[in-house]
Design an enzyme around this catalytic site. Sequence first.
Site, PDB file in Angstrom:
ATOM      1  CB  ALA A 247      -1.005  -0.149   0.844  1.00 31.36           C
TER       2      ALA A 247
ATOM      3  CB  ILE B  67      22.119  -1.896  15.571  1.00 33.73           C
ATOM      4  CG1 ILE B  67      22.904  -0.926  14.049  1.00 33.73           C
ATOM      5  CG2 ILE B  67      23.297  -2.187  16.127  1.00 33.73           C
ATOM      6  CD1 ILE B  67      24.093  -0.112  15.259  1.00 33.73           C
TER       7      ILE B  67
ATOM      8  CE  LYS C  85      16.686   6.229  15.787  1.00 33.07           C
ATOM      9  NZ  LYS C  85      17.017   7.513  14.796  1.00 33.07           N
TER      10      LYS C  85
ATOM     11  N   GLY D  40      19.415   3.969   6.724  1.00 33.01           N
ATOM     12  CA  GLY D  40      19.577   3.124   5.229  1.00 33.01           C
ATOM     13  C   GLY D  40      18.553   2.607   4.605  1.00 33.01           C
TER      14      GLY D  40
HETATM   15  P1  NDP Z   1       9.545   7.223   3.136  1.00 30.35           P
HETATM   16  O1  NDP Z   1       8.813   8.612   3.126  1.00 30.35           O
HETATM   17  O2  NDP Z   1      10.694   6.763   2.630  1.00 30.35           O
HETATM   18  O3  NDP Z   1       8.923   6.632   2.672  1.00 30.35           O
HETATM   19  C1  NDP Z   1       6.889   6.620   2.953  1.00 30.35           C
HETATM   20  C2  NDP Z   1       6.332   4.826   2.226  1.00 30.35           C
HETATM   21  O4  NDP Z   1       5.132   5.351   2.880  1.00 30.35           O
HETATM   22  C3  NDP Z   1       6.120   5.652   0.701  1.00 30.35           C
HETATM   23  O5  NDP Z   1       6.451   4.793   0.391  1.00 30.35           O
HETATM   24  C4  NDP Z   1       4.811   6.216   0.635  1.00 30.35           C
HETATM   25  O6  NDP Z   1       4.180   6.536  -0.588  1.00 30.35           O
HETATM   26  C5  NDP Z   1       3.808   5.366   1.741  1.00 30.35           C
HETATM   27  N1  NDP Z   1       3.505   6.203   2.726  1.00 30.35           N
HETATM   28  C6  NDP Z   1       3.184   7.287   3.319  1.00 30.35           C
HETATM   29  N2  NDP Z   1       1.503   7.733   4.042  1.00 30.35           N
HETATM   30  C7  NDP Z   1       0.960   7.011   3.549  1.00 30.35           C
HETATM   31  C8  NDP Z   1      -0.197   6.992   3.167  1.00 30.35           C
HETATM   32  N3  NDP Z   1      -1.077   7.923   3.794  1.00 30.35           N
HETATM   33  N4  NDP Z   1      -0.611   5.950   3.178  1.00 30.35           N
HETATM   34  C9  NDP Z   1      -0.484   4.750   2.596  1.00 30.35           C
HETATM   35  N5  NDP Z   1       0.793   4.620   1.902  1.00 30.35           N
HETATM   36  C10 NDP Z   1       1.721   5.829   2.411  1.00 30.35           C
HETATM   37  O7  NDP Z   1       9.882   6.129   4.548  1.00 30.35           O
HETATM   38  P2  NDP Z   1      10.432   5.855   5.637  1.00 30.35           P
HETATM   39  O8  NDP Z   1      10.775   4.449   4.082  1.00 30.35           O
HETATM   40  O9  NDP Z   1      12.800   6.278   5.206  1.00 30.35           O
HETATM   41  O10 NDP Z   1      10.393   5.647   6.498  1.00 30.35           O
HETATM   42  C11 NDP Z   1       9.994   4.335   7.005  1.00 30.35           C
HETATM   43  C12 NDP Z   1       9.833   4.011   8.728  1.00 30.35           C
HETATM   44  O11 NDP Z   1      11.051   3.103   8.472  1.00 30.35           O
HETATM   45  C13 NDP Z   1       9.867   5.047   9.315  1.00 30.35           C
HETATM   46  O12 NDP Z   1       8.815   4.844  10.214  1.00 30.35           O
HETATM   47  C14 NDP Z   1      10.952   5.473   9.798  1.00 30.35           C
HETATM   48  O13 NDP Z   1      11.197   6.553  11.046  1.00 30.35           O
HETATM   49  C15 NDP Z   1      11.078   4.290   9.860  1.00 30.35           C
HETATM   50  N6  NDP Z   1      12.801   3.804   9.434  1.00 30.35           N
HETATM   51  C16 NDP Z   1      13.609   4.474   7.952  1.00 30.35           C
HETATM   52  C17 NDP Z   1      14.702   4.454   8.484  1.00 30.35           C
HETATM   53  C18 NDP Z   1      15.666   5.205   7.759  1.00 30.35           C
HETATM   54  O14 NDP Z   1      16.832   5.065   6.914  1.00 30.35           O
HETATM   55  N7  NDP Z   1      14.809   5.495   6.133  1.00 30.35           N
HETATM   56  C19 NDP Z   1      16.036   4.134   9.455  1.00 30.35           C
HETATM   57  C20 NDP Z   1      14.812   3.294  10.509  1.00 30.35           C
HETATM   58  C21 NDP Z   1      12.835   3.400  10.654  1.00 30.35           C
HETATM   59  P3  NDP Z   1       4.207   7.170  -1.402  1.00 30.35           P
HETATM   60  O15 NDP Z   1       5.638   6.451  -1.860  1.00 30.35           O
HETATM   61  O16 NDP Z   1       3.570   6.453  -2.645  1.00 30.35           O
HETATM   62  O17 NDP Z   1       4.503   8.312  -1.525  1.00 30.35           O
HETATM   63  N1  HSE Z   2      17.153  10.636  10.383  1.00 30.66           N
HETATM   64  C1  HSE Z   2      17.389   9.501  11.128  1.00 30.66           C
HETATM   65  C2  HSE Z   2      18.577   9.632  12.028  1.00 30.66           C
HETATM   66  C3  HSE Z   2      17.416   8.055  10.344  1.00 30.66           C
HETATM   67  O1  HSE Z   2      19.266  10.289  11.024  1.00 30.66           O
HETATM   68  O2  HSE Z   2      19.704   8.566  12.553  1.00 30.66           O
HETATM   69  C4  HSE Z   2      17.169   6.582  11.178  1.00 30.66           C
HETATM   70  O3  HSE Z   2      16.029   6.947  12.018  1.00 30.66           O
END
Ligand code: NDP
Ligand code: HSE
Length: 439
Positions: free
Chosen positions: A46, A137, A207, A309
């Site tokens: 989704a 990690i 965290k 990442g």
């Molecule tokens: P992104 O912003 O890159 O991706 C979010 C995704 O969620 C997108 O595919 C988006 O869709 C989808 N989305 C957002 N809102 C909706 C909605 N209302 N309905 C359906 N789909 C939705 O996030 P990340 O991948 O960076 O992060 C995801 C989670 O993982 C977060 O909670 C973050 O804190 C956690 N996290 C991230 C890390 C990182 O390195 N990025 C590290 C550790 C944890 P669309 O693409 O179509 O806009």
């Molecule tokens: N913005 C966060 C960081 C991403 O710099 O560590 C991972 O939670």
Amino acid sequence: MIEYRNLRVALLGAGSVGAQVASLLLAHGEELAIRAGAGLELVGVAVRDVDAKRSADIPHELFTTDAESLILGADIFIELMGGLEPARTLILQALNSGADVITGNKALLATHGQELFEAAEQVGAQLYYEAAVAGAIPIIRPLRDSLAGDRIKRILGIVNGTTNFILDRMDTVGESLEEALATATKLGYAEKSDPSADTEGYDAAQKTAILASLAFHTTVPLEAVHREGITGVTLDQIEAARKAGYVVKLLAICERLTDADGVEGLSARVYPALVSRDHPLAAVHVAKNAVFIEAEAAGDLMFYGAGAGGIETASAVLGDLVSAARRHVIGGPGVAESTHANLPILPMSLVRTRYQISLSVVDEPGVLAAIATLFSEQGVSVETLNQSVLSTNDDGAPSATLVIGTHEASEAHLAATVIALGESHVVSRVTSVLRVEGS
Ligand code: NDP
Ligand code: HSE
């Protein structure tokens, strides 16, 4: 060929992390099935925009904008969209429909964790969240399982990659905080929507709440985490730290404390602090994360690696997926969150640590004696004192910079000392106050 039971996996989000989870699951599904003892069928992903360009090849027919329908019938639901809503509602729906849930959403867990854990327990489902702290990690499972037989005394963590990157650039390349933040943003480390989530310590505080809850078997709400960010850290402080054998790090600190009546409690806090260059955390460079644990029986342990990442974090998510699938195969009740200790969260004023205070003072006879008296009146013991280059202050009078290191003192006594220094006629300015941690 072994016939496995098939588990339906629904994924919400195909951004940095979600796209990599989908891609790795599609590529290595058979191998993961052998490890899990069950087939793992990705039934849908989704997103907001089904036609958006993705960072990995995912069959277009898997995409949907209808997250609610996707959840129905899923055995395992992976939430990687981030934010509080609709993530919270969708996770509750998934749990109530009997699915196990995997999330990397630290903001949601730190804010609504208790509600979600209770909902999971009520229906006998599991909530997995290895990716929520320090990305790739392994730290949640070690705290929850491997160290379940020990007592944690203290955790010192570098859990935000962006701020570690910024402080490291300031130390190693001499960039200003603003320049280093711009570099971090360009490299994609800083939170896209609002870098103050990183620089003001909000991400690290979320965290910290999660780590402290696990380590001390107590629900630690986000509001109970004392938070200071890095925006006040100057290049002068970083340079002075280097000369004194320290490095400045934004630390997540979870600590077992005892109050004046001998009552045991805990402290959870985030702030920039001086760490000796000999401490293992000082060697954590660029955007890497590390969590240093001091346990009663195990002694000191350090967990180090990529804290963020897409593909790195996907590793943690897929580890949770295999665990969740194994539980589906074996059956039985899941493990509830352990909150039996229910320790009180003690105020910052009771925290005891060492401090380094820099002062600009008038250079005349009796100044050192006056300052020493002022420290002793507040019950703060001076450990080291360095006087550096003499110059003149704004009035043309001779002035000197004093850097004073204290023995361990309470926050309350230190705060009173800093006020008294600010009011003293021999002190032109208190230029820096930093805590010293990890010794
Ligand atoms: P992104 O912003 O890159 O991706 C979010 C995704 O969620 C997108 O595919 C988006 O869709 C989808 N989305 C957002 N809102 C909706 C909605 N209302 N309905 C359906 N789909 C939705 O996030 P990340 O991948 O960076 O992060 C995801 C989670 O993982 C977060 O909670 C973050 O804190 C956690 N996290 C991230 C890390 C990182 O390195 N990025 C590290 C550790 C944890 P669309 O693409 O179509 O806009
Ligand atoms: N913005 C966060 C960081 C991403 O710099 O560590 C991972 O939670």
